[in-house]
Scaffold this motif. Structure first.
Motif, mmCIF file in Angstrom:
data_model
loop_
_atom_site.group_PDB
_atom_site.id
_atom_site.type_symbol
_atom_site.label_atom_id
_atom_site.label_comp_id
_atom_site.label_asym_id
_atom_site.label_seq_id
_atom_site.Cartn_x
_atom_site.Cartn_y
_atom_site.Cartn_z
ATOM 1 N N PRO A 39 35.007 33.068 40.522
ATOM 2 C CA PRO A 39 34.929 34.143 41.285
ATOM 3 C C PRO A 39 35.635 35.382 40.725
ATOM 4 O O PRO A 39 36.395 35.246 39.661
ATOM 5 C CB PRO A 39 35.793 33.621 42.513
ATOM 6 N N PRO A 40 35.588 36.488 41.206
ATOM 7 C CA PRO A 40 36.541 37.787 40.629
ATOM 8 C C PRO A 40 38.062 37.079 40.642
ATOM 9 O O PRO A 40 38.695 36.692 41.500
ATOM 10 C CB PRO A 40 36.094 38.752 41.779
ATOM 11 N N GLY A 41 38.736 37.617 39.478
ATOM 12 C CA GLY A 41 39.992 37.344 39.214
ATOM 13 C C GLY A 41 40.398 36.390 37.851
ATOM 14 O O GLY A 41 39.348 36.646 36.945
ATOM 15 N N THR A 42 41.196 35.809 37.673
ATOM 16 C CA THR A 42 41.557 35.277 36.532
ATOM 17 C C THR A 42 41.782 33.756 36.889
ATOM 18 O O THR A 42 42.253 33.276 37.523
ATOM 19 C CB THR A 42 43.020 35.607 35.992
ATOM 20 N N LEU A 75 32.540 38.724 32.539
ATOM 21 C CA LEU A 75 33.547 37.924 32.081
ATOM 22 C C LEU A 75 34.394 38.770 30.883
ATOM 23 O O LEU A 75 33.362 39.318 30.162
ATOM 24 C CB LEU A 75 33.421 36.554 31.909
ATOM 25 N N ASN A 76 35.315 38.229 30.463
ATOM 26 C CA ASN A 76 36.167 39.041 29.523
ATOM 27 C C ASN A 76 35.905 38.277 28.048
ATOM 28 O O ASN A 76 36.639 38.824 27.169
ATOM 29 C CB ASN A 76 37.474 39.217 29.704
ATOM 30 N N VAL A 105 40.143 33.385 31.200
ATOM 31 C CA VAL A 105 38.874 33.995 31.838
ATOM 32 C C VAL A 105 39.219 35.015 32.934
ATOM 33 O O VAL A 105 39.696 34.591 33.708
ATOM 34 C CB VAL A 105 37.750 33.185 31.997
ATOM 35 N N VAL A 106 38.745 36.314 32.760
ATOM 36 C CA VAL A 106 38.834 37.165 33.676
ATOM 37 C C VAL A 106 37.754 37.625 34.123
ATOM 38 O O VAL A 106 36.475 38.056 33.273
ATOM 39 C CB VAL A 106 39.742 38.477 33.387
ATOM 40 N N ASN A 107 37.273 37.456 35.305
ATOM 41 C CA ASN A 107 36.031 38.049 36.060
ATOM 42 C C ASN A 107 36.488 39.414 36.693
ATOM 43 O O ASN A 107 36.872 39.380 37.611
ATOM 44 C CB ASN A 107 35.346 37.130 37.047
ATOM 45 N N SER A 108 35.801 40.601 35.823
ATOM 46 C CA SER A 108 36.194 41.778 36.298
ATOM 47 C C SER A 108 35.284 42.389 37.495
ATOM 48 O O SER A 108 35.607 43.426 38.147
ATOM 49 C CB SER A 108 36.301 42.794 35.149
ATOM 50 N N ALA A 109 34.370 41.562 37.953
ATOM 51 C CA ALA A 109 33.601 42.173 38.998
ATOM 52 C C ALA A 109 34.177 42.207 40.364
ATOM 53 O O ALA A 109 35.136 41.577 40.590
ATOM 54 C CB ALA A 109 32.375 41.133 39.336
ATOM 55 N N ALA A 110 33.976 43.435 41.252
ATOM 56 C CA ALA A 110 34.458 43.596 42.232
ATOM 57 C C ALA A 110 34.525 42.604 43.329
ATOM 58 O O ALA A 110 35.533 42.052 44.034
ATOM 59 C CB ALA A 110 34.294 45.012 42.810
ATOM 60 N N SER A 111 33.571 42.008 43.438
ATOM 61 C CA SER A 111 33.366 40.708 44.768
ATOM 62 C C SER A 111 32.221 39.728 44.161
ATOM 63 O O SER A 111 32.032 38.882 45.135
ATOM 64 C CB SER A 111 32.558 41.527 45.805
ATOM 65 N N GLN A 112 31.609 39.873 43.078
ATOM 66 C CA GLN A 112 30.401 38.932 42.835
ATOM 67 C C GLN A 112 30.982 37.791 41.668
ATOM 68 O O GLN A 112 31.589 37.955 40.895
ATOM 69 C CB GLN A 112 29.453 39.640 42.137
#
Length: 249
Positions: A39-42, A75-76, A105-112
């Motif tokens: 999910p979005p976040g780290t 993802l970063n 891992v960082v998912n930079s998507a706002a909501s996806q």
């Protein structure tokens, strides 16, 4: 820290007849993927481990098949940045575990949510631990470095082992009109390898690397050999062998 999910899936097997049936033949290779959804976040220090070590059964990891198939664009990290470590974790001389080290891992998507997909290839070894009717469970574990709940994700898949149980029949044929063998007579022996009619579960799987030896006594001279369904045949000791899968009757 995010709540990740993980799913292990059979992608392909080397025999089309086993794909989708949750079965494997002794000696067959299997390709599996494990998909981690982030999910979005780290996700800190994310590792994904796929183990072929099972309480029952015996797989070997084909290390050349361990790879990262895809990494989501939000993802970063890239595929090339994921470390892969193949190991023999139980020290039995056979590679059995692949660890994919993603780092933080960082998912930079706002909501996806997005996914990362890895792959391994294993072979069901010709070993006494693998036998007809055995159920083997293969596991995958995605883990973040965190003490919080729902930070790790387990997944598993069950495979049923099928193997051929071969029976042999030998039928001699005397020269026409004779009931007693005499010196100089030509005798034809027909040797048939087929699936056992009494095996439980029933035998139906292809036989790998099958070798049939039929040693004749010294009282036979000048033997000849003909065969059907074998890769190679030799007259020395009267041998037939099959190195590729043999579909027996």
């Amino acid at each position: 820290v995010v709540s990740i999910t993980n799913l292990i899936t059979v992608v392909t097997t080397c025999l089309s007849s086993t794909l989708g049936n949750s079965v494997l033949v002794i000696g067959e290779t299997i390709t599996l993927t494990s998909t981690v959804t982030i999910p979005p976040g780290t996700a800190p220090s994310l590792n994904l481990t796929i183990s072929l070590i099972t309480p029952t059964g015996f797989f070997a990891l084909i290390t050349s098949g361990s790879q990262v198939n895809s990494v989501g664009s939000s993802l970063n990290i890239t595929k090339a940045q994921v470390g892969i470590e193949n190991s023999d974790t139980n020290s039995d001389g056979v590679m059995d575990t692949a660890v994919f080290m993603f780092g933080t891992v960082v998912n930079s998507a706002a909501s996806q949510s997005t996914t990362a997909v890895v792959q391994i290839v294993g072979v069901l070894v010709n070993d006494n631990r693998n036998y007809n009717g055995l159920t083997i469970t293969i596991s995958s574990a995605a883990k973040q470095t965190s003490s919080q709940a729902n930070t790790n994700a387990q997944s598993s898949i069950s495979i049923n082992v099928i193997e051929p149980v071969i029976q042999l029949s030998i039928t001699p044929a005397l020269p026409a009109g004779k009931t007693v063998v005499q010196q100089g007579d030509v005798i034809t022996y027909t040797v048939v390898a087929s699936h056992s009619t009494t095996a439980t579960p029933p035998s139906s799987a292809p036989a790998y690397s099958m070798v049939l030896n039929n040693t004749l006594g010294t009282y036979f001279t000048n033997p000849t050999l003909s065969s059907s369904g074998w890769d190679t045949t030799t007259i020395t000791g009267v041998t037939a062998s099959r190195t590729n899968p043999l579909t027996v009757p």
